[in-house]
Design a protein around this motif. Structure first.
Motif, PDB file in Angstrom:
ATOM      1  N   HIS A  48       0.810  -1.210   0.000  1.00 50.33           N
ATOM      2  CA  HIS A  48       0.000   0.000   0.000  1.00 50.33           C
ATOM      3  C   HIS A  48       0.849   1.267   0.000  1.00 50.33           C
ATOM      4  O   HIS A  48       0.345   2.357   0.294  1.00 50.33           O
ATOM      5  CB  HIS A  48      -0.957  -0.014   1.201  1.00 50.33           C
ATOM      6  N   GLY A  50       2.003   3.147  -2.375  1.00 53.44           N
ATOM      7  CA  GLY A  50       1.506   4.195  -3.257  1.00 53.44           C
ATOM      8  C   GLY A  50       0.391   4.995  -2.596  1.00 53.44           C
ATOM      9  O   GLY A  50       0.395   6.231  -2.622  1.00 53.44           O
ATOM     10  N   TRP A  51      -0.553   4.307  -1.998  1.00 53.47           N
ATOM     11  CA  TRP A  51      -1.662   4.963  -1.305  1.00 53.47           C
ATOM     12  C   TRP A  51      -1.139   5.800  -0.144  1.00 53.47           C
ATOM     13  O   TRP A  51      -1.572   6.947   0.059  1.00 53.47           O
ATOM     14  CB  TRP A  51      -2.643   3.901  -0.795  1.00 53.47           C
ATOM     15  N   ILE A  52      -0.213   5.234   0.617  1.00 52.92           N
ATOM     16  CA  ILE A  52       0.352   5.932   1.774  1.00 52.92           C
ATOM     17  C   ILE A  52       1.052   7.215   1.344  1.00 52.92           C
ATOM     18  O   ILE A  52       0.815   8.285   1.908  1.00 52.92           O
ATOM     19  CB  ILE A  52       1.333   5.015   2.537  1.00 52.92           C
ATOM     20  N   HIS A  53       1.913   7.125   0.325  1.00 57.85           N
ATOM     21  CA  HIS A  53       2.649   8.310  -0.138  1.00 57.85           C
ATOM     22  C   HIS A  53       1.686   9.396  -0.640  1.00 57.85           C
ATOM     23  O   HIS A  53       1.901  10.580  -0.389  1.00 57.85           O
ATOM     24  CB  HIS A  53       3.644   7.938  -1.233  1.00 57.85           C
ATOM     25  N   GLU A  54       0.634   8.979  -1.317  1.00 60.16           N
ATOM     26  CA  GLU A  54      -0.348   9.944  -1.820  1.00 60.16           C
ATOM     27  C   GLU A  54      -1.022  10.677  -0.657  1.00 60.16           C
ATOM     28  O   GLU A  54      -1.173  11.907  -0.682  1.00 60.16           O
ATOM     29  CB  GLU A  54      -1.391   9.212  -2.675  1.00 60.16           C
ATOM     30  N   ARG A  55      -1.427   9.945   0.366  1.00 57.37           N
ATOM     31  CA  ARG A  55      -2.076  10.560   1.536  1.00 57.37           C
ATOM     32  C   ARG A  55      -1.098  11.446   2.304  1.00 57.37           C
ATOM     33  O   ARG A  55      -1.479  12.488   2.822  1.00 57.37           O
ATOM     34  CB  ARG A  55      -2.653   9.494   2.477  1.00 57.37           C
ATOM     35  N   GLN A  58      -0.844  14.716   0.495  1.00 55.17           N
ATOM     36  CA  GLN A  58      -2.032  15.524   0.772  1.00 55.17           C
ATOM     37  C   GLN A  58      -1.939  16.172   2.153  1.00 55.17           C
ATOM     38  O   GLN A  58      -2.288  17.344   2.327  1.00 55.17           O
ATOM     39  CB  GLN A  58      -3.302  14.661   0.687  1.00 55.17           C
TER      40      GLN A  58
END
Length: 65
Positions: A48, A50-55, A58
């Motif tokens: 996960h 990719g999801w973590i880095h995106e959040r 943000q």
């Protein structure tokens, strides 16, 4: 805790699933079942990433505003 290049705080609970929480400051908290092996937690975090880095991006943007 560290997973490759990702630092996180591990919280063991009586829950049955793993949860990823990106705090307002961008830090990562991983909530995991008591008996889940560390290797499985590390793998979950890697899967996960990719999801973590995106959040985290943000969260950093919100803090900068």
């Amino acid at each position: 805790m560290k997973s490759d290049t990702m630092t996180y705080r591990l919280v063991r609970t009586t829950r049955k699933t793993v949860a990823l929480v990106v705090e307002a400051d961008g830090s990562l908290v991983v909530r995991a079942p008591m008996r889940l092996a560390r290797g499985q937690i590390e793998q979950f975090v890697r899967e996960h990433a990719g999801w973590i880095h995106e959040r985290q991006k943000q969260a950093q943007k919100r803090m900068a505003d």
